[in-house]
Scaffold this motif. Sequence first.
Motif, PDB file in Angstrom:
ATOM      1  N   TYR A  83      58.831  37.060  13.655  1.00  0.00           N
ATOM      2  CA  TYR A  83      59.022  35.704  13.133  1.00  0.00           C
ATOM      3  C   TYR A  83      58.758  35.617  11.632  1.00  0.00           C
ATOM      4  CZ  TYR A  83      59.622  34.242  17.919  1.00  0.00           C
ATOM      5  OH  TYR A  83      60.113  34.102  19.188  1.00  0.00           O
ATOM      6  N   PHE A  84      57.908  36.489  11.089  1.00  0.00           N
ATOM      7  CA  PHE A  84      57.746  36.521   9.641  1.00  0.00           C
ATOM      8  C   PHE A  84      59.022  37.011   8.971  1.00  0.00           C
ATOM      9  CE2 PHE A  84      53.095  36.080   9.931  1.00  0.00           C
ATOM     10  CZ  PHE A  84      52.854  35.322   8.797  1.00  0.00           C
ATOM     11  N   VAL A  85      59.690  37.997   9.585  1.00  0.00           N
ATOM     12  CA  VAL A  85      60.916  38.530   9.001  1.00  0.00           C
ATOM     13  C   VAL A  85      62.057  37.528   9.127  1.00  0.00           C
ATOM     14  CG1 VAL A  85      62.658  40.332   9.224  1.00  0.00           C
ATOM     15  CG2 VAL A  85      60.237  40.922   9.378  1.00  0.00           C
ATOM     16  N   ILE A  86      62.161  36.876  10.295  1.00  0.00           N
ATOM     17  CA  ILE A  86      63.276  35.952  10.534  1.00  0.00           C
ATOM     18  C   ILE A  86      63.088  34.624   9.798  1.00  0.00           C
ATOM     19  CG2 ILE A  86      64.431  34.571  12.308  1.00  0.00           C
ATOM     20  CD1 ILE A  86      64.027  36.827  14.246  1.00  0.00           C
ATOM     21  N   LEU A  87      61.892  34.050   9.901  1.00  0.00           N
ATOM     22  CA  LEU A  87      61.653  32.713   9.341  1.00  0.00           C
ATOM     23  C   LEU A  87      61.157  32.755   7.901  1.00  0.00           C
ATOM     24  CD1 LEU A  87      59.903  31.093  12.443  1.00  0.00           C
ATOM     25  CD2 LEU A  87      62.299  30.910  11.756  1.00  0.00           C
ATOM     26  N   GLY A  88      60.400  33.784   7.550  1.00  0.00           N
ATOM     27  CA  GLY A  88      59.854  33.879   6.196  1.00  0.00           C
ATOM     28  C   GLY A  88      58.471  33.272   6.088  1.00  0.00           C
ATOM     29  N   ASP A  89      57.734  33.719   5.079  1.00  0.00           N
ATOM     30  CA  ASP A  89      56.363  33.243   4.861  1.00  0.00           C
ATOM     31  C   ASP A  89      56.299  31.749   4.600  1.00  0.00           C
ATOM     32  OD1 ASP A  89      56.601  36.029   4.467  1.00  0.00           O
ATOM     33  OD2 ASP A  89      54.681  36.075   3.421  1.00  0.00           O
ATOM     34  N   ASP A  90      57.258  31.249   3.832  1.00  0.00           N
ATOM     35  CA  ASP A  90      57.190  29.850   3.409  1.00  0.00           C
ATOM     36  C   ASP A  90      57.239  28.897   4.602  1.00  0.00           C
ATOM     37  OD1 ASP A  90      57.098  30.756   0.835  1.00  0.00           O
ATOM     38  OD2 ASP A  90      59.244  30.465   0.447  1.00  0.00           O
ATOM     39  N   VAL A  91      58.084  29.188   5.567  1.00  0.00           N
ATOM     40  CA  VAL A  91      58.202  28.313   6.737  1.00  0.00           C
ATOM     41  C   VAL A  91      56.915  28.322   7.546  1.00  0.00           C
ATOM     42  CG1 VAL A  91      59.439  27.947   8.906  1.00  0.00           C
ATOM     43  CG2 VAL A  91      60.702  28.576   6.845  1.00  0.00           C
ATOM     44  N   GLN A 144      60.819  45.233   7.020  1.00  0.00           N
ATOM     45  CA  GLN A 144      62.214  44.864   6.881  1.00  0.00           C
ATOM     46  C   GLN A 144      62.821  44.635   8.260  1.00  0.00           C
ATOM     47  OE1 GLN A 144      63.396  44.250   3.893  1.00  0.00           O
ATOM     48  NE2 GLN A 144      61.435  44.891   3.003  1.00  0.00           N
ATOM     49  N   LEU A 145      64.029  44.133   8.315  1.00  0.00           N
ATOM     50  CA  LEU A 145      64.668  43.821   9.592  1.00  0.00           C
ATOM     51  C   LEU A 145      64.835  45.071  10.456  1.00  0.00           C
ATOM     52  CD1 LEU A 145      65.883  41.535  11.236  1.00  0.00           C
ATOM     53  CD2 LEU A 145      68.109  42.060  10.238  1.00  0.00           C
ATOM     54  N   GLU A 146      65.160  46.219   9.817  1.00  0.00           N
ATOM     55  CA  GLU A 146      65.318  47.434  10.612  1.00  0.00           C
ATOM     56  C   GLU A 146      63.976  47.893  11.186  1.00  0.00           C
ATOM     57  OE1 GLU A 146      65.428  48.524   6.178  1.00  0.00           O
ATOM     58  OE2 GLU A 146      66.302  47.048   7.533  1.00  0.00           O
ATOM     59  N   ASP A 147      62.859  47.594  10.497  1.00  0.00           N
ATOM     60  CA  ASP A 147      61.547  47.919  11.040  1.00  0.00           C
ATOM     61  C   ASP A 147      61.281  47.109  12.291  1.00  0.00           C
ATOM     62  OD1 ASP A 147      61.140  49.603   8.890  1.00  0.00           O
ATOM     63  OD2 ASP A 147      60.197  48.041   7.681  1.00  0.00           O
ATOM     64  N   ARG A 148      61.726  45.842  12.266  1.00  0.00           N
ATOM     65  CA  ARG A 148      61.502  44.976  13.419  1.00  0.00           C
ATOM     66  C   ARG A 148      62.253  45.498  14.642  1.00  0.00           C
ATOM     67  NH1 ARG A 148      64.597  40.921  15.329  1.00  0.00           N
ATOM     68  NH2 ARG A 148      65.859  40.848  13.458  1.00  0.00           N
ATOM     69  N   ILE A 149      63.424  46.054  14.419  1.00  0.00           N
ATOM     70  CA  ILE A 149      64.238  46.526  15.536  1.00  0.00           C
ATOM     71  C   ILE A 149      63.857  47.945  15.950  1.00  0.00           C
ATOM     72  CG2 ILE A 149      66.587  46.989  16.314  1.00  0.00           C
ATOM     73  CD1 ILE A 149      65.927  44.045  15.925  1.00  0.00           C
ATOM     74  N   HIS A 150      63.732  48.830  14.952  1.00  0.00           N
ATOM     75  CA  HIS A 150      63.551  50.243  15.270  1.00  0.00           C
ATOM     76  C   HIS A 150      62.137  50.752  15.020  1.00  0.00           C
ATOM     77  CE1 HIS A 150      67.853  50.461  15.756  1.00  0.00           C
ATOM     78  NE2 HIS A 150      68.037  49.987  14.534  1.00  0.00           N
ATOM     79  N   GLY A 151      61.309  49.984  14.337  1.00  0.00           N
ATOM     80  CA  GLY A 151      59.956  50.461  14.053  1.00  0.00           C
ATOM     81  C   GLY A 151      59.891  51.137  12.700  1.00  0.00           C
TER      82      GLY A 151
END
Length: 513
Positions: A137-145, A298-305
């Motif tokens: 959720y930090f990667v998708i939504l961002g810190d600000d949200v 990064q987004l690839e870390d979220r998916i693949h580690g």
Amino acid sequence: ALKRISSHPMEAASMGMQGRTPLHVACDHDAPALLVQALLAAYPEASAMVGTSNMNPLHITCSSQHASVDVVRVLLQGGSGMETSMRDVDGDTPLHAACRCGAPIEVLAQLICANPAVVSERDYEGLTPLLRLWVRYFVILGDDVIDAVNGPADLTGELGEAWYKTELLLRVAYHGSLLDMVVDTGIPASNSGDETRKLTIGDRARNISEPQLSQQQQEEQQDEAKYDNNYNHHEGKIVFRAVHAAAGVDCPRPVVKIATIVHPDQLEERDGNGLLPLMIAASAPIFKVHDLSDEGYQLEDRIHGDDNANDNDEGNEDFQDGAGALQPSVIQILLGASSLAASVPDPSGRLPLHLAIVSNKRWNEGVKDILNAYPDALMLADKHTMLLPFMLAAATDKADLSTIFELLKSNPVLVQDGIYPTKPSSPEKSPPRRVVEPDQRPTLPAQSELTAAQLQERLSFTTEKNEVEGNNDDENASQGSNMLPKGANQNGVTDCDPSSLSLRDGKLRRNKK
């Protein structure tokens, strides 16, 4: 497919180039639960076999936003029981995979019911399922949200779903099981209404937990909860407090802050053990801070580690992840929301300051913040040991000199009158140091007269003793001169003839000529 399985059941044990069985392929293509059940019945061993990336069929099913709770249930019922603890190439359990990829909350509840202990497992990056959930959720939504949450009304959409999953994971991480409970989410039921939603995890997961437990097992768990002092009951259900749980487990710091915003009343509310959240945080270990923001993952870390795995360093803030070191501690977050808790003792009489010191927290690990919130705690002895805070810090098995020094520096008066003051005095009321006046000099043993030879022998003995003891500092020399007869120098030798001296009335006097 069902007819083929029925006519050729041995084909269910065949393997492809990557070591995947038909069961792996079916789970990867979101096959219906009925087909998965048929494949599992034809070749049960496939449930624990791994293929690509060391993933078993349960891993594959949970790695989807659209994961089927029916398929998960079938895999758990027909498996060997070890599937929920198996790890893939990233160290993920199926629960980690479900949190990483956004599987529905019912899938998370299914996995937790089958193996509650997996909530505390860490992947190869040192992340629990709760931490892994918030990386997403930090990667998708961002810190600000996430940082902009100011109230329950802000927890909508994906952020609201994240909060429901968070409370589910916190519940099990803190209490150790998933039983019927009432969770006051603080989230409005609708945008137009003011009614607060009540999320009953037991009701929402009832279709998940009941097939996994026999009637006898459910009754045993209910009886255990009934007599467990760690729970408070509300209409026959367990009352869960998110702030207390977030203070006691490895929880992302922004999530702790959200919990205090959504449930501000819980900051000054005691749990079944009579503890406030600050007391729990003061006694809990200090967990490593992970940077869960999009700068850390990064987004690839979220998916693949992430291949750069970090060790899990608990209880040591010297090991922090980059920007994570800038995050406030759990104690600072709780005190920022309610500093009054620093002055409230626990049921045994210990203040949060005492609890933090006893748990070996150092000056910059919460001791300083608690003391700043309630300075009077420095003057109050621990009810268990009757030691003041600085003494308590010195008596711990991991005594830290910096912590002891800072506690003493905060109020040096504590040692002005000794180390065991009952009521430490203020500098203005401290007793003056005793000074020996000239007419109060110590007297020699009462004798009527001393011969010149005896006197000379005593004076020589005094000189030798001073030289052996090395009593050459100015203060001792000055005090020593006050105890010598008039006319004596610093070495104890008089400037007159010893025969002119004698003892009269117990005091050394000159003979009158």
